[in-house]
Each structure stands twice: as structure tokens, then as C-alpha cells.
Write a protein that holds these residues in place. Structure first.
Motif, PDB file in Angstrom:
ATOM      1  N   ILE A   1       0.868  -1.044   0.166  1.00  0.00           N
ATOM      2  CA  ILE A   1       0.130  -0.128  -0.078  1.00  0.00           C
ATOM      3  C   ILE A   1       0.871   1.349  -0.007  1.00  0.00           C
ATOM      4  N   GLY A   2       2.099   1.319   0.935  1.00  0.00           N
ATOM      5  CA  GLY A   2       2.845   2.381   1.005  1.00  0.00           C
ATOM      6  C   GLY A   2       3.511   2.701  -0.497  1.00  0.00           C
ATOM      7  N   ASP A   3       4.175   1.525  -1.158  1.00  0.00           N
ATOM      8  CA  ASP A   3       4.715   1.570  -2.532  1.00  0.00           C
ATOM      9  C   ASP A   3       3.516   2.358  -3.390  1.00  0.00           C
ATOM     10  N   LEU A   4       2.420   1.617  -3.324  1.00  0.00           N
ATOM     11  CA  LEU A   4       1.365   2.145  -4.443  1.00  0.00           C
ATOM     12  C   LEU A   4       1.137   3.769  -4.323  1.00  0.00           C
ATOM     13  N   TRP A   5       1.025   4.116  -2.940  1.00  0.00           N
ATOM     14  CA  TRP A   5       0.937   5.814  -2.776  1.00  0.00           C
ATOM     15  C   TRP A   5       1.999   6.577  -2.971  1.00  0.00           C
ATOM     16  N   GLU A   6       3.332   6.164  -2.796  1.00  0.00           N
ATOM     17  CA  GLU A   6       4.566   6.610  -3.220  1.00  0.00           C
ATOM     18  C   GLU A   6       4.489   6.800  -4.862  1.00  0.00           C
ATOM     19  N   SER A   7       4.081   5.759  -5.417  1.00  0.00           N
ATOM     20  CA  SER A   7       4.081   6.066  -6.645  1.00  0.00           C
ATOM     21  C   SER A   7       2.742   6.526  -7.295  1.00  0.00           C
ATOM     22  N   ARG A   8       1.985   6.946  -6.623  1.00  0.00           N
ATOM     23  CA  ARG A   8       0.776   7.722  -7.040  1.00  0.00           C
ATOM     24  C   ARG A   8      -0.254   6.834  -7.696  1.00  0.00           C
ATOM     25  N   LYS A   9      -0.119   5.757  -7.398  1.00  0.00           N
ATOM     26  CA  LYS A   9      -1.290   4.786  -8.280  1.00  0.00           C
ATOM     27  C   LYS A   9      -2.478   4.662  -7.236  1.00  0.00           C
ATOM     28  N   ILE A  10      -2.623   5.212  -6.099  1.00  0.00           N
ATOM     29  CA  ILE A  10      -3.601   5.230  -5.248  1.00  0.00           C
ATOM     30  C   ILE A  10      -3.565   6.549  -4.459  1.00  0.00           C
ATOM     31  N   THR A  11      -4.602   6.943  -4.120  1.00  0.00           N
ATOM     32  CA  THR A  11      -4.719   8.391  -3.331  1.00  0.00           C
ATOM     33  C   THR A  11      -4.321   8.346  -1.795  1.00  0.00           C
ATOM     34  N   SER A  12      -4.169   9.237  -1.083  1.00  0.00           N
ATOM     35  CA  SER A  12      -3.839   9.259   0.224  1.00  0.00           C
ATOM     36  C   SER A  12      -5.213   8.801   0.986  1.00  0.00           C
ATOM     37  N   ALA A  13      -6.198   9.111   0.385  1.00  0.00           N
ATOM     38  CA  ALA A  13      -7.332   8.779   1.070  1.00  0.00           C
ATOM     39  C   ALA A  13      -7.577   6.981   1.076  1.00  0.00           C
ATOM     40  N   HIS A  14      -7.064   6.415   0.136  1.00  0.00           N
ATOM     41  CA  HIS A  14      -7.020   4.930   0.039  1.00  0.00           C
ATOM     42  C   HIS A  14      -6.065   4.682   1.111  1.00  0.00           C
ATOM     43  N   GLU A  15      -4.751   5.098   1.101  1.00  0.00           N
ATOM     44  CA  GLU A  15      -3.460   4.987   2.088  1.00  0.00           C
ATOM     45  C   GLU A  15      -4.312   5.084   3.513  1.00  0.00           C
ATOM     46  N   HIS A  16      -4.893   6.053   3.980  1.00  0.00           N
ATOM     47  CA  HIS A  16      -5.365   6.370   5.376  1.00  0.00           C
ATOM     48  C   HIS A  16      -6.419   5.065   5.644  1.00  0.00           C
ATOM     49  N   PHE A  17      -7.533   5.161   4.648  1.00  0.00           N
ATOM     50  CA  PHE A  17      -8.592   3.945   4.957  1.00  0.00           C
ATOM     51  C   PHE A  17      -7.771   2.445   5.174  1.00  0.00           C
ATOM     52  N   ALA A  18      -6.977   2.112   4.340  1.00  0.00           N
ATOM     53  CA  ALA A  18      -6.575   0.832   4.358  1.00  0.00           C
ATOM     54  C   ALA A  18      -5.597   0.632   5.836  1.00  0.00           C
ATOM     55  N   SER A  19      -4.934   1.806   6.010  1.00  0.00           N
ATOM     56  CA  SER A  19      -3.930   1.623   7.146  1.00  0.00           C
ATOM     57  C   SER A  19      -4.819   1.836   8.492  1.00  0.00           C
ATOM     58  N   SER A  20      -5.930   2.541   8.595  1.00  0.00           N
ATOM     59  CA  SER A  20      -6.751   2.501   9.765  1.00  0.00           C
ATOM     60  C   SER A  20      -7.617   1.395  10.034  1.00  0.00           C
TER      61      SER A  20
END
Length: 300
Positions: free
Chosen positions: A139-158
Motif C-alpha cells: 500500500i505504501g509503494d502504491l501511494w508513493e508511486s501515486r497509483k492510489i490516493t492518500s484517502a486509499h492509504e489512510h483508509f487501508a491503514s486505519s
């Protein structure tokens, strides 16, 4: 008929093996030795391979091993281990992909359903370290490569963090075991790695006081004076905080002579070689084997 095709019901299997059906069910739940196929009515069907494995377990028990010892031997036996490992890895991969898809589609119900299934199939440590850690890295790699948004990252992590917190606080504490304080370095807000590490410690019996992120340096010193822990673990994930962390470790070492301090986290990997050599005694490592070795060398 293929040896992987289910053809023996539980009564037939128990007669072939000379053990009670209830024992077979108990072994399935407790040790996850095999996973019988289910027919349309939901009844267990055992394959020739299942019978072969169970006969091997029973043989070891008859030789004087306990059931748990026999299961451990099974995991290390080349005759069976490759098949078991491949099946488990395939199942983990499949469920991890499904979990990632549900998280990235904001499907909380499906994500929770998959997570609950994972905990029913595998040990807590297996789920945390072999499933959640790679998933969060992905998930972190997808966010850093901008393949997902910060909303995706926050939701998944939470979602994942909430499950770790629940398991952590539902794990028993032993106040007769060494006391641990676990905290993120000042200025840090990412605490999932530290939370997982703290869970492993609590599962090992340590009396863990989890402080997490947002702790000011002066407050940490006061807390250490109040708690008198045996161990202090500091997590650092941001490279820009490394200098402050190393300075903090030096300061705490001078003020708390008997305190055993460990540092870990993503940023520790990027330490300069000179710093790694100077602070090598404090570096906990990045995986469970490293953690076990570090703790073993400082216990007693």
C-alpha cells in the motif's frame, strides 16, 4: 481415483486411523494439520494424502512424541513440508490480494470479513508479520508511486491498525515479566510498525506500556522516571528524525543506567555506516528473527 480427491468421511477415516472422530476435529481446529474437503452437505471428506499425513502423526505419537511435537516435526519433514508450505503460501497470497482489493475499494465489510478469516486460519503472529506487513508495504509503494490516493492509504491503514490495536489490548499481560515502554520518536506519527512489535512482545509475556506517537522528549523522560521500565523501544520511520533519535538515545543512556534501549523502524536502515557501528548495540533489527536475537542477548 486421484489421491487428492476426498473419498473418506470422518467415521471411515477414524476407523482407518484408530482414533476418535472428535480427536480428528480437535486436531483440525488446534493444529491445522490438514483441511478436509467438504461435500455439498458440508461433511468432511478426507483424501489419501490426508490419511497418509495423519498416519505419520499417529506413528510419531506412538513413538512417544506429544501431538504438538509431532506437528512440529511434520512442518520440518521434507516429505510433507513443501506441499504444506505451497498450499499455505497460495492461500495467503490469494487472501492478501482479496484483502488489498477490498481495502482499495473502501469495502470495509468485506475487508473485516477477510481479516476475521485470516485470524481463524493462521496464528496471530503469522497474520501480523507475514500478511499485514507485506500488505502495508504494498500500500505504501502504491501511494508513493501515486497509483492510489492518500484517502486509499489512510483508509487501508486505519482498518489494519484498528485490528492490531484490538488484538494488542486483548492480549494478556504478565506483571511479573520485564516491563517495556514502546514509543515513536518525537515528531513521528506512523506507529503501525511499533504497534506490531509491541504486540509480539506482549504475546511473549512482556508487560508492555504502549505510548505510540506524539510523545514530547521531556514527557518521555518523566514517564521513564515514573514507570521504571526494564526496556525502552523507540521507533523511527522518517530519516530526518534519525539525528534526534540518536541524540535522545545517548541522553537517556546517561540518565537511566540500567535501562536497555532498542531502536528500530524504516529509517534505521538508512543510518550512516559510522552511526550503525556506534549504535549497533541498540539496533533491534527489521524482522522477528532479529528481534528474538536482540532480546535473547539482553535477557537475564
Amino acid at each position: 481415483m486421484d489421491c487428492l480427491e476426498g473419498k473418506y468421511n470422518i467415521n471411515a477415516a477414524s476407523k482407518m486411523l484408530g482414533i476418535q472422530p472428535g480427536t480428528l476435529r480437535a486436531w483440525e481446529r488446534r493444529y491445522q494439520i490438514i483441511e478436509p474437503i467438504r461435500n455439498e452437505s458440508g461433511y468432511r471428506l478426507y483424501t489419501d494424502e490426508h490419511i497418509k499425513i495423519l498416519k505419520w502423526i499417529i506413528k510419531k505419537i506412538n513413538q512417544g512424541f506429544t501431538t504438538s511435537q509431532a506437528v512440529s516435526l511434520l512442518a520440518n519433514n521434507q516429505l510433507f513440508s513443501d506441499a504444506f508450505n505451497t498450499k499455505e503460501e497460495n492461500e495467503i497470497t490469494s487472501m492478501s490480494v482479496e484483502l488489498l482489493d477490498s481495502l482499495l475499494n473502501f469495502n470495509e465489510y468485506k475487508a473485516q470479513e477477510i481479516i476475521n478469516s485470516l485470524f481463524s486460519l493462521f496464528t496471530i503472529e503469522k497474520v501480523m508479520l507475514d500478511i499485514f506487513v507485506p500488505l502495508l508495504e504494498k500500500i505504501g509503494d502504491l501511494w508513493e508511486s501515486r497509483k492510489i490516493t492518500s484517502a486509499h492509504e489512510h483508509f487501508a491503514s486505519s482498518i489494519i491498525r484498528s485490528k492490531i490495536v484490538t488484538v494488542f489490548y486483548n492480549s494478556p499481560q504478565n506483571h511479573y515479566f520485564p516491563k517495556v515502554v514502546a514509543v515513536c520518536s518525537p515528531g513521528e506519527w506512523h506507529d503501525i510498525g511499533l504497534l506490531m512489535f509491541s504486540l509480539v512482545l506482549r504475546r511473549k509475556g512482556f508487560d508492555v506500556v504502549y505510548l505510540g506517537s506524539g510523545m514530547a522528549e521531556e514527557d518521555l523522560n518523566k514517564t521513564l522516571e515514573n514507570i521504571h521500565p526494564d526496556f525502552l523501544f523507540i521507533s523511527c520511520t522518517m530519516k530526518e528524525n534519525l539525528t534526534n533519535v540518536l541524540s535522545l538515545v545517548t541522553s537517556i543512556t546517561l540518565n537511566f543506567k540500567n535501562l536497555k534501549i532498542g531502536i528500530g523502524g524504516y529509517a534505521v536502515n538508512s543510518m550512516k555506516q559510522s552511526d550503525k557501528e556506534q549504535f549497533s548495540a541498540f539496533i533491534v533489527g527489521q524482522n522477528r528473527a532479529d528481534w528474538e536475537k536482540w532480546l535473547l542477548n539482553r535477557s537475564g
